[in-house]
Design a protein around this motif. Structure first.
Motif, PDB file in Angstrom:
ATOM      1  N   LYS A   9       0.882  -1.185  -0.138  1.00 27.89           N
ATOM      2  CA  LYS A   9       0.002   0.017   0.008  1.00 27.89           C
ATOM      3  C   LYS A   9       0.857   1.289  -0.014  1.00 27.89           C
ATOM      4  O   LYS A   9       0.600   2.290  -0.616  1.00 27.89           O
ATOM      5  CB  LYS A   9      -0.853  -0.002   1.346  1.00 27.89           C
ATOM      6  CG  LYS A   9      -2.001  -0.677   0.981  1.00 27.89           C
ATOM      7  CD  LYS A   9      -3.276  -0.400   2.133  1.00 27.89           C
ATOM      8  CE  LYS A   9      -4.512  -1.229   1.947  1.00 27.89           C
ATOM      9  NZ  LYS A   9      -5.432  -1.137   3.123  1.00 27.89           N
ATOM     10  N   GLU A  10       1.985   1.289   0.693  1.00 28.67           N
ATOM     11  CA  GLU A  10       2.791   2.466   0.827  1.00 28.67           C
ATOM     12  C   GLU A  10       3.668   2.776  -0.583  1.00 28.67           C
ATOM     13  O   GLU A  10       3.645   3.844  -1.113  1.00 28.67           O
ATOM     14  CB  GLU A  10       3.908   2.294   1.837  1.00 28.67           C
ATOM     15  CG  GLU A  10       4.854   3.218   1.948  1.00 28.67           C
ATOM     16  CD  GLU A  10       5.869   2.999   3.151  1.00 28.67           C
ATOM     17  OE1 GLU A  10       6.556   3.911   3.288  1.00 28.67           O
ATOM     18  OE2 GLU A  10       5.858   1.955   3.678  1.00 28.67           O
ATOM     19  N   GLN A  11       3.531   1.565  -1.448  1.00 28.53           N
ATOM     20  CA  GLN A  11       4.013   2.102  -2.573  1.00 28.53           C
ATOM     21  C   GLN A  11       3.130   2.160  -3.664  1.00 28.53           C
ATOM     22  O   GLN A  11       3.422   2.267  -4.971  1.00 28.53           O
ATOM     23  CB  GLN A  11       4.769   0.559  -3.421  1.00 28.53           C
ATOM     24  CG  GLN A  11       6.004   0.338  -2.284  1.00 28.53           C
ATOM     25  CD  GLN A  11       6.833  -1.226  -2.743  1.00 28.53           C
ATOM     26  OE1 GLN A  11       7.283  -1.249  -4.078  1.00 28.53           O
ATOM     27  NE2 GLN A  11       6.925  -1.773  -1.857  1.00 28.53           N
ATOM     28  N   GLY A  12       1.772   2.180  -3.339  1.00 29.75           N
ATOM     29  CA  GLY A  12       0.581   2.300  -4.006  1.00 29.75           C
ATOM     30  C   GLY A  12       0.336   1.387  -5.294  1.00 29.75           C
ATOM     31  O   GLY A  12      -0.382   1.483  -6.149  1.00 29.75           O
ATOM     32  N   LEU A  13       0.733  -0.149  -4.692  1.00 28.94           N
ATOM     33  CA  LEU A  13       0.395  -0.952  -5.996  1.00 28.94           C
ATOM     34  C   LEU A  13      -0.763  -1.889  -5.564  1.00 28.94           C
ATOM     35  O   LEU A  13      -1.454  -2.496  -6.391  1.00 28.94           O
ATOM     36  CB  LEU A  13       1.729  -2.031  -5.471  1.00 28.94           C
ATOM     37  CG  LEU A  13       3.127  -1.532  -5.880  1.00 28.94           C
ATOM     38  CD1 LEU A  13       4.118  -2.720  -5.643  1.00 28.94           C
ATOM     39  CD2 LEU A  13       3.189  -1.022  -7.425  1.00 28.94           C
ATOM     40  N   ILE A  14      -1.314  -1.789  -4.200  1.00 33.19           N
ATOM     41  CA  ILE A  14      -2.630  -2.495  -3.914  1.00 33.19           C
ATOM     42  C   ILE A  14      -3.537  -1.524  -2.974  1.00 33.19           C
ATOM     43  O   ILE A  14      -3.057  -0.631  -2.436  1.00 33.19           O
ATOM     44  CB  ILE A  14      -2.473  -3.974  -3.159  1.00 33.19           C
ATOM     45  CG1 ILE A  14      -1.882  -3.569  -1.961  1.00 33.19           C
ATOM     46  CG2 ILE A  14      -1.342  -4.839  -3.936  1.00 33.19           C
ATOM     47  CD1 ILE A  14      -1.807  -4.836  -0.798  1.00 33.19           C
ATOM     48  N   SER A  15      -4.887  -1.880  -3.309  1.00 31.75           N
ATOM     49  CA  SER A  15      -5.806  -1.256  -2.189  1.00 31.75           C
ATOM     50  C   SER A  15      -6.329  -2.073  -1.201  1.00 31.75           C
ATOM     51  O   SER A  15      -6.848  -1.896  -0.252  1.00 31.75           O
ATOM     52  CB  SER A  15      -7.092  -0.546  -3.115  1.00 31.75           C
ATOM     53  OG  SER A  15      -7.752  -1.767  -3.695  1.00 31.75           O
ATOM     54  N   ALA A  16      -6.059  -3.415  -1.264  1.00 31.62           N
ATOM     55  CA  ALA A  16      -6.486  -4.445  -0.288  1.00 31.62           C
ATOM     56  C   ALA A  16      -5.961  -5.873  -0.636  1.00 31.62           C
ATOM     57  O   ALA A  16      -5.287  -5.905  -1.746  1.00 31.62           O
ATOM     58  CB  ALA A  16      -8.038  -4.594  -0.238  1.00 31.62           C
TER      59      ALA A  16
END
Length: 236
Positions: A9-16
């Protein structure tokens, strides 16, 4: 901090991210599913997401199962079951019917939710079966529609069965480090910001209601006002 979810999430790759029982697709059975909800950026980073997953898995496989972690999960499961919202008969009936195929009647409602016994041997055995030799990646996105030239046999939906990219497998094998030591796997995980969860001090152990005071106010009373937030309370 330290989890796969937090790192990705910190890298903006997943939302859940979630994990659950396996499934069936075109004759192939899976023991465990790990599902990532990808962002637009994550659609182009499936290899990296797999690298984080297998780095964490490598650390788990070489670590002795911790009873503390099991007990925390056990308490959370008990809380979810106790305070679960009522289900409609339409949804509850098929769930019970399915559970009765594999559980005794006494466990039809709670057997798939509650956790009973800490079994470190079973945990280690299950983890050891999660290998690159048996992994399958199911990648679903509208942008892949044009690449799908086959149809699945259940719903006639567009699909394409392909071997996993050898470069991905090589990258994941380096992260998993199946033949390495625990310290090597911890080092790999630490460099990626991953570690086992610390004790969670916020899981309640006593959920019983306190007795109402002798002179209980008729309406909730204002307890605190700060930063635009007002807190009211009245004991049930």
């Amino acid at each position: 901090k330290g989890s796969i979810i937090a790192a990705l999430k910190e890298q903006g790759l997943i939302s859940a991210c979630s994990a659950g029982n396996g499934a069936w697709l075109e004759g192939a059975f899976s023991l465990l599913n790990v599902t990532f909800e990808l962002t637009d950026k994550g659609l182009e980073a499936v290899n990296d997401i797999g690298r984080y997953l297998f780095a964490y898995l490598g650390m788990l496989q070489k670590s002795a199962p911790e009873k503390r972690i099991f007990e925390e999960a056990q308490r959370l499961a008990a809380i979810r079951f106790k305070f679960k919202e009522d289900a409609s008969p339409f949804n509850l009936c098929p769930d019970i019917a399915l559970n009765l195929q594999r559980l005794p009647p006494s466990e039809a409602l709670c057997g798939t939710v509650l956790q009973y016994e800490f079994d470190p041997q079973a945990i280690s055995s299950l983890l050891s079966k999660l290998t690159l030799d048996t992994v399958r990646v199911q990648f679903q996105a509208k942008i892949l529609a044009e690449r799908c030239t086959q149809k699945d046999t259940s719903y006639d939906s567009p699909m394409e069965l392909l071997p996993i990219d050898p470069a991905w497998l090589e990258c994941w094998a380096a992260a998993l480090r199946a033949s390495g030591t625990l310290e090597e796997s911890k080092d790999i995980a630490t460099k990626m910001g991953l570690h086992l969860p610390p004790p969670n001090p916020f899981i309640p152990e006593d959920l019983s209601l306190k007795p109402a005071p002798a002179e209980n106010p008729v309406v909730p009373q204002l307890l605190s006002v700060e930063s635009g937030l007002s807190i009211f309370h009245r004991q049930d």
